[in-house]
Design a protein around this motif. Structure first.
Motif, mmCIF file in Angstrom:
data_model
loop_
_atom_site.group_PDB
_atom_site.id
_atom_site.type_symbol
_atom_site.label_atom_id
_atom_site.label_comp_id
_atom_site.label_asym_id
_atom_site.label_seq_id
_atom_site.Cartn_x
_atom_site.Cartn_y
_atom_site.Cartn_z
ATOM 1 N N SER A 12 96.191 -97.557 34.301
ATOM 2 C CA SER A 12 96.197 -97.757 35.747
ATOM 3 C C SER A 12 96.336 -99.247 36.087
ATOM 4 O O SER A 12 97.115 -99.620 36.976
ATOM 5 C CB SER A 12 94.914 -97.185 36.352
ATOM 6 N N LEU A 13 95.611 -100.083 35.362
ATOM 7 C CA LEU A 13 95.713 -101.534 35.589
ATOM 8 C C LEU A 13 97.114 -102.045 35.271
ATOM 9 O O LEU A 13 97.663 -102.884 36.013
ATOM 10 C CB LEU A 13 94.685 -102.280 34.736
ATOM 11 N N ARG A 17 100.327 -103.630 37.820
ATOM 12 C CA ARG A 17 101.050 -104.867 37.539
ATOM 13 C C ARG A 17 102.526 -104.609 37.207
ATOM 14 O O ARG A 17 103.224 -105.488 36.721
ATOM 15 C CB ARG A 17 100.365 -105.608 36.400
ATOM 16 N N GLY A 18 102.975 -103.370 37.427
ATOM 17 C CA GLY A 18 104.381 -103.040 37.239
ATOM 18 C C GLY A 18 104.772 -102.679 35.813
ATOM 19 O O GLY A 18 105.954 -102.523 35.523
ATOM 20 N N ILE A 19 103.811 -102.530 34.937
ATOM 21 C CA ILE A 19 104.118 -102.163 33.546
ATOM 22 C C ILE A 19 104.017 -100.648 33.417
ATOM 23 O O ILE A 19 102.935 -100.071 33.537
ATOM 24 C CB ILE A 19 103.154 -102.866 32.569
ATOM 25 N N THR A 20 105.159 -100.016 33.183
ATOM 26 C CA THR A 20 105.207 -98.545 33.157
ATOM 27 C C THR A 20 105.768 -97.993 31.853
ATOM 28 O O THR A 20 106.007 -96.792 31.747
ATOM 29 C CB THR A 20 106.045 -98.021 34.332
ATOM 30 N N ALA A 21 106.002 -98.843 30.882
ATOM 31 C CA ALA A 21 106.525 -98.390 29.598
ATOM 32 C C ALA A 21 105.684 -99.000 28.486
ATOM 33 O O ALA A 21 105.186 -100.117 28.612
ATOM 34 C CB ALA A 21 107.984 -98.778 29.432
ATOM 35 N N LEU A 30 96.228 -92.098 21.404
ATOM 36 C CA LEU A 30 97.412 -92.727 21.975
ATOM 37 C C LEU A 30 97.638 -92.296 23.411
ATOM 38 O O LEU A 30 97.382 -91.146 23.768
ATOM 39 C CB LEU A 30 98.646 -92.350 21.163
ATOM 40 N N LEU A 31 98.159 -93.232 24.202
ATOM 41 C CA LEU A 31 98.617 -92.933 25.556
ATOM 42 C C LEU A 31 99.978 -93.582 25.716
ATOM 43 O O LEU A 31 100.095 -94.813 25.708
ATOM 44 C CB LEU A 31 97.647 -93.453 26.614
ATOM 45 N N GLN A 32 101.006 -92.748 25.809
ATOM 46 C CA GLN A 32 102.372 -93.223 26.013
ATOM 47 C C GLN A 32 102.608 -93.299 27.511
ATOM 48 O O GLN A 32 102.509 -92.291 28.209
ATOM 49 C CB GLN A 32 103.368 -92.272 25.350
ATOM 50 N N LEU A 33 102.902 -94.502 27.995
ATOM 51 C CA LEU A 33 103.082 -94.721 29.427
ATOM 52 C C LEU A 33 104.457 -94.276 29.900
ATOM 53 O O LEU A 33 104.629 -93.888 31.049
ATOM 54 C CB LEU A 33 102.896 -96.205 29.756
ATOM 55 N N GLY A 34 105.422 -94.351 29.047
ATOM 56 C CA GLY A 34 106.806 -94.049 29.383
ATOM 57 C C GLY A 34 107.701 -94.915 28.530
ATOM 58 O O GLY A 34 107.238 -95.569 27.600
#
Length: 159
Positions: A12-13, A17-21, A30-34
């Motif tokens: 979420s943080l 800040r615009g980080i989506t990958a 693991l958490l894959q953001l994209g």
């Protein structure tokens, strides 16, 4: 569930800040953001999977079993219904959109035991795979892997 919650909070943080990958790894969960898929080669006999978005959490006793006398081991996990260590029986891995959900489900399913966990996964359409101890009469002593239909829909039947 602390790791799962921490992963979701960091994601979420980062999103703020615009980080989506990218892929976050907190102690093996693991958490894959994209972005580009991450090839996950997990512990034990689990086959590799390509994680594109969501979380993988694994619960088992291959790393944290407690040694006892005469070569026996007991689980580090306690069944809240009995107050006793759960039997050691392989591992379970869960895929979910949130890290908290994957973390909580993998622990709960392991504590339930393979048969009750399998039934719950089918009833609730949970994406999970189980690494089960070899059959007593098996000659090769290779752990068995079993996928729920929801797992297979998401990851296919890679091996």
């Amino acid at each position: 569930s602390a790791k799962g919650e921490a992963l979701d909070r960091v994601a979420s943080l980062l999103a703020e800040r615009g980080i989506t990958a990218g892929c976050l790894n907190f102690g093996g969960q693991l958490l894959q953001l994209g972005g580009a898929a991450t090839r996950v080669e997990d512990r034990g006999a689990f086959a590799p999977v390509a994680l594109t978005k969501g979380s993988l959490a694994t619960t088992g006793d291959d790393e944290r079993a407690v040694p006892e006398t005469r070569g026996a081991v007991r689980s580090h996990l306690v069944d809240p219904r009995t107050g006793r260590a759960v039997p050691v029986h392989g591992a379970v891995q869960v895929f979910a959109s949130s890290a908290l959900e994957a973390d909580a489900l993998s622990t709960a399913l392991y504590v339930l035991g393979p048969e009750a966990a399998w039934k719950l996964c089918l009833d609730q359409d949970i994406a999970a795979r189980f690494e089960l101890e070899p059959l007593a009469d098996a000659h090769d002593a290779v752990p068995r892997e079993r996928h729920t239909p929801a797992w297979t829909r998401h990851f296919g039947t890679e091996r």
